[in-house]
Motif scaffolding. Structure first.
Motif, PDB file in Angstrom:
ATOM      1  N   MET A 122       0.841  -1.181   0.000  1.00 21.34           N
ATOM      2  CA  MET A 122       0.000   0.000   0.000  1.00 21.34           C
ATOM      3  C   MET A 122       0.886   1.244   0.000  1.00 21.34           C
ATOM      4  SD  MET A 122      -3.246   0.934   0.090  1.00 21.34           S
ATOM      5  CE  MET A 122      -4.064  -0.486   0.784  1.00 21.34           C
ATOM      6  N   GLY A 123       0.648   2.124  -0.950  1.00 22.61           N
ATOM      7  CA  GLY A 123       1.402   3.366  -1.038  1.00 22.61           C
ATOM      8  C   GLY A 123       0.770   4.455  -0.198  1.00 22.61           C
ATOM      9  N   LYS A 124       1.408   5.591  -0.165  1.00 21.15           N
ATOM     10  CA  LYS A 124       0.935   6.690   0.676  1.00 21.15           C
ATOM     11  C   LYS A 124      -0.404   7.261   0.236  1.00 21.15           C
ATOM     12  CE  LYS A 124       3.706  10.178  -1.720  1.00 21.15           C
ATOM     13  NZ  LYS A 124       4.876  11.033  -1.609  1.00 21.15           N
ATOM     14  N   TRP A 125      -0.817   6.991  -0.993  1.00 21.46           N
ATOM     15  CA  TRP A 125      -2.104   7.484  -1.492  1.00 21.46           C
ATOM     16  C   TRP A 125      -3.179   6.407  -1.443  1.00 21.46           C
ATOM     17  CZ3 TRP A 125      -1.739  12.403  -1.300  1.00 21.46           C
ATOM     18  CH2 TRP A 125      -0.550  13.036  -1.608  1.00 21.46           C
ATOM     19  N   GLY A 126      -2.886   5.287  -0.789  1.00 23.83           N
ATOM     20  CA  GLY A 126      -3.892   4.235  -0.622  1.00 23.83           C
ATOM     21  C   GLY A 126      -4.034   3.303  -1.802  1.00 23.83           C
ATOM     22  N   THR A 127      -3.064   3.311  -2.701  1.00 22.07           N
ATOM     23  CA  THR A 127      -3.090   2.400  -3.844  1.00 22.07           C
ATOM     24  C   THR A 127      -1.952   1.395  -3.713  1.00 22.07           C
ATOM     25  OG1 THR A 127      -1.687   3.903  -5.129  1.00 22.07           O
ATOM     26  CG2 THR A 127      -4.071   4.151  -5.387  1.00 22.07           C
TER      27      THR A 127
END
Length: 101
Positions: free
Chosen positions: A81-86
């Motif tokens: 999971m990346g910092k933008w929720g993807t």
């Protein structure tokens, strides 16, 4: 656009040419910096590379793509999971095969 022997572009004036050639031997390109990170850490995301280099993701993403296209790194097959929720790709350095001679 003219280029230096190292392939650095500059405007058609002497000041720009000098700036493009200034201390080139002591500088690493962003691509070289990204490659060195993969030498050290083996697997990283673009977010990791951006954080470690202190550079915007927009400047390191193309370098990661260049290293992938050159066969230097590959997708690890896992994401996180990346910092933008993807979900973002975890890249890993391609190790030379033991059978290559």
């Amino acid at each position: 656009m003219p280029y230096t022997d190292e392939g650095i572009g500059y405007q058609a004036n002497e000041a720009s040419k000098e700036a493009a050639s200034f201390n080139r031997s002591g500088k690493l390109t962003i691509r070289e910096q990204v490659a060195k990170l993969f030498d050290e850490y083996k697997s990283l995301t673009v977010e990791d590379v951006s954080r470690l280099l202190g550079r915007a993701e927009i400047s390191v993403q193309p370098r990661v793509s260049e290293l992938k296209n050159a066969g230097y790194i590959e997708a690890s097959g896992t994401t996180r999971m990346g910092k933008w929720g993807t979900q973002i790709t975890i890249w890993r350095k391609v190790e030379p095969s033991a059978t290559a001679a």
